[in-house]
Design a protein around this motif. Structure first.
Motif, mmCIF file in Angstrom:
data_model
loop_
_atom_site.group_PDB
_atom_site.id
_atom_site.type_symbol
_atom_site.label_atom_id
_atom_site.label_comp_id
_atom_site.label_asym_id
_atom_site.label_seq_id
_atom_site.Cartn_x
_atom_site.Cartn_y
_atom_site.Cartn_z
ATOM 1 N N UNK A 165 0.840 -1.203 0.000
ATOM 2 C CA UNK A 165 0.000 0.000 0.000
ATOM 3 C C UNK A 165 0.873 1.252 0.000
ATOM 4 N N UNK A 166 1.937 1.231 0.801
ATOM 5 C CA UNK A 166 2.861 2.362 0.825
ATOM 6 C C UNK A 166 3.580 2.514 -0.511
ATOM 7 N N UNK A 167 3.933 1.392 -1.140
ATOM 8 C CA UNK A 167 4.600 1.453 -2.440
ATOM 9 C C UNK A 167 3.690 2.072 -3.494
ATOM 10 N N UNK A 168 2.419 1.721 -3.470
ATOM 11 C CA UNK A 168 1.470 2.335 -4.389
ATOM 12 C C UNK A 168 1.381 3.839 -4.196
ATOM 13 N N UNK A 169 1.439 4.282 -2.948
ATOM 14 C CA UNK A 169 1.430 5.733 -2.672
ATOM 15 C C UNK A 169 2.709 6.373 -3.204
ATOM 16 N N UNK A 170 3.843 5.711 -3.021
ATOM 17 C CA UNK A 170 5.118 6.274 -3.470
ATOM 18 C C UNK A 170 5.170 6.386 -4.992
ATOM 19 N N UNK A 171 4.642 5.397 -5.689
ATOM 20 C CA UNK A 171 4.681 5.422 -7.151
ATOM 21 C C UNK A 171 3.868 6.571 -7.729
ATOM 22 N N UNK A 172 2.783 6.925 -7.080
ATOM 23 C CA UNK A 172 1.887 7.926 -7.648
ATOM 24 C C UNK A 172 1.961 9.307 -7.035
ATOM 25 N N UNK A 176 1.734 13.019 -22.617
ATOM 26 C CA UNK A 176 1.579 13.067 -21.168
ATOM 27 C C UNK A 176 0.492 12.098 -20.698
ATOM 28 N N UNK A 177 -0.589 12.009 -21.459
ATOM 29 C CA UNK A 177 -1.636 11.045 -21.114
ATOM 30 C C UNK A 177 -1.104 9.618 -21.229
ATOM 31 N N UNK A 178 -0.251 9.379 -22.216
ATOM 32 C CA UNK A 178 0.371 8.060 -22.348
ATOM 33 C C UNK A 178 1.268 7.759 -21.149
ATOM 34 N N UNK A 179 1.948 8.781 -20.636
ATOM 35 C CA UNK A 179 2.718 8.599 -19.402
ATOM 36 C C UNK A 179 1.797 8.182 -18.247
ATOM 37 N N UNK A 180 0.626 8.823 -18.162
ATOM 38 C CA UNK A 180 -0.334 8.439 -17.128
ATOM 39 C C UNK A 180 -0.808 7.007 -17.288
ATOM 40 N N UNK A 181 -1.013 6.583 -18.531
ATOM 41 C CA UNK A 181 -1.410 5.202 -18.778
ATOM 42 C C UNK A 181 -0.308 4.238 -18.360
ATOM 43 N N UNK A 182 0.950 4.598 -18.619
ATOM 44 C CA UNK A 182 2.069 3.752 -18.194
ATOM 45 C C UNK A 182 2.144 3.658 -16.672
ATOM 46 N N UNK A 183 1.898 4.773 -15.990
ATOM 47 C CA UNK A 183 1.892 4.746 -14.526
ATOM 48 C C UNK A 183 0.771 3.867 -14.003
ATOM 49 N N UNK A 184 -0.395 3.939 -14.652
ATOM 50 C CA UNK A 184 -1.521 3.088 -14.271
ATOM 51 C C UNK A 184 -1.150 1.613 -14.424
ATOM 52 N N UNK A 185 -0.562 1.269 -15.555
ATOM 53 C CA UNK A 185 -0.177 -0.122 -15.808
ATOM 54 C C UNK A 185 0.895 -0.566 -14.826
ATOM 55 N N UNK A 186 1.876 0.305 -14.571
ATOM 56 C CA UNK A 186 2.948 -0.035 -13.634
ATOM 57 C C UNK A 186 2.403 -0.287 -12.238
ATOM 58 N N UNK A 187 1.526 0.588 -11.779
ATOM 59 C CA UNK A 187 0.930 0.407 -10.454
ATOM 60 C C UNK A 187 0.091 -0.857 -10.392
ATOM 61 N N UNK A 188 -0.649 -1.126 -11.478
ATOM 62 C CA UNK A 188 -1.475 -2.336 -11.522
ATOM 63 C C UNK A 188 -0.618 -3.592 -11.382
ATOM 64 N N UNK A 217 1.235 -8.130 -8.379
ATOM 65 C CA UNK A 217 2.318 -8.974 -7.868
ATOM 66 C C UNK A 217 2.246 -9.094 -6.352
ATOM 67 N N UNK A 218 1.890 -7.997 -5.695
ATOM 68 C CA UNK A 218 1.743 -8.046 -4.241
ATOM 69 C C UNK A 218 0.601 -8.971 -3.837
ATOM 70 N N UNK A 219 -0.492 -8.888 -4.560
ATOM 71 C CA UNK A 219 -1.627 -9.751 -4.247
ATOM 72 C C UNK A 219 -1.280 -11.213 -4.467
#
Length: 332
Positions: free
Chosen positions: A249-256, A301-313, A318-320
């Motif tokens: 959960x903390x890692x997800x906060x750090x990524x975004x 920039x929107x593509x960057x947001x999509x990459x961040x979404x995919x990375x966080x997912x 993996x954590x789950x």
């Protein structure tokens, strides 16, 4: 007697009607509750699908223009002719700052949680707990301002020169801690992130540590275990699923995280081996440039947001998966 018989007849006559009415009301309430909860659950999926769809639609022009080269291109020049956009710099900064932040926050957060549950005097637990809650409630922009005006100058004038001098000439480490010192750097941003995610790790770890049955710890102390041995052999194994969940959960906060990082990372798309060099993250790049963007630049920039979404997912997935494997192993 006659009056009691009349009352009994009235109750008998009214009884079947009242029971049917009550059952009908219960059934109606149950069905209403079922559909409210079901619609609420489905709405989450619809919102998530809508976000993904809107990101894909907005990023499609950049995807069509740059293709997969967007992932490994370092240069970011939206004003060039033709524009050149690459996500390698922001992706590198996002991963490096999050990794350093977790490297700092995990041992510190677990240490605080262990102290609060195993060693801390009762009179001191409440003040420390309140301080942790206050850290979690501070807005991210305040962290960014503090990092820019206080932490950045301190690190550039004291900590960074010391580390540069210590590791000068050392293979690998010399490149990682290379100079010159800077107020704005990947390390400064990572340190702010570590402070920001610390309350998440600490609070969740404290809660799960309190679920350990006292009889297990008493048995360990009874056979002569020290406090460290009890924590290592009883507390951590018993609560590892919850602890890993808090870390992720903390890692997800750090990524975004956006605003605090934007203040102190330097917003440079250049990749450097030194953690004291300026850099950028995906969220910081979007926040600093989106207001002035249009056309292909905005799509990138929107593509960057999509990459961040995919990375966080993928990180959370993996954590789950890790948690499921740990639960299965514990069950076996």
């Amino acid at each position: 007697m006659a009056e009691m018989a009349v009352q009994s007849d009235i109750v008998d006559d009214a009884g079947p009607y009242d029971r049917a009415k009550a059952l009908s009301a219960f059934k109606l309430g149950d069905v209403t509750f079922y559909w409210i909860t079901r619609i609420s659950a489905i709405s989450v999926l619809l919102i998530l699908g809508g976000i993904i769809l809107s990101l894909i639609v907005g990023a499609f022009p950049a995807m069509k223009e740059f293709g997969f080269a967007f992932l490994w291109t370092q240069r970011w020049a939206p004003s060039a002719d033709p524009p050149v956009l690459g996500a390698l710099g922001p992706m590198y900064g996002t991963l490096v700052t999050s990794f350093i932040a977790m490297l700092i926050a995990i041992p510190v957060g677990l240490g605080i949680a262990i102290f609060l549950t195993e060693l801390c005097p009762q009179w001191l637990r409440r003040p420390i707990g309140m301080a942790i809650e206050l850290l979690a409630g501070i807005p991210s922009i305040i962290y960014g301002m503090w990092g820019f005006f206080v932490l950045g100058p301190f690190l550039a004038n004291t900590f960074q020169p010391f580390m540069i001098k210590i590791f000068d000439g050392v293979p690998v480490l010399g490149a990682i801690f290379a100079g010159p010192p800077s107020y704005l750097s990947l390390f400064n941003a990572a340190l702010i992130l570590a402070i920001m995610v610390l309350p998440f790790i600490t609070s969740i770890s404290v809660d799960v540590f309190k679920t350990v049955p006292p009889v297990l710890k008493e048995a360990a102390y009874g056979v002569g275990c020290t406090t460290w041995e009890v924590v290592r052999s009883v507390v951590i194994p018993y609560t590892r699923v919850g602890v890993i969940g808090g870390v992720m959960l903390a890692l997800g906060r750090a990524l975004g995280e956006t605003m605090a990082v934007t203040f102190i990372i330097g917003n440079s798309f250049r990749i450097s081996s030194s953690i004291f060099a300026p850099g950028t993250t995906i969220s910081a790049a979007i926040a600093s440039e989106f207001a002035e963007s249009d056309g292909l630049h905005q799509s990138g920039l929107i593509l960057l947001g999509l990459l961040l979404f995919v990375l966080t997912f993928f990180v959370l997935a993996a954590a789950r998966l890790m948690l499921m494997r740990l639960e299965k192993k514990a069950g076996n």
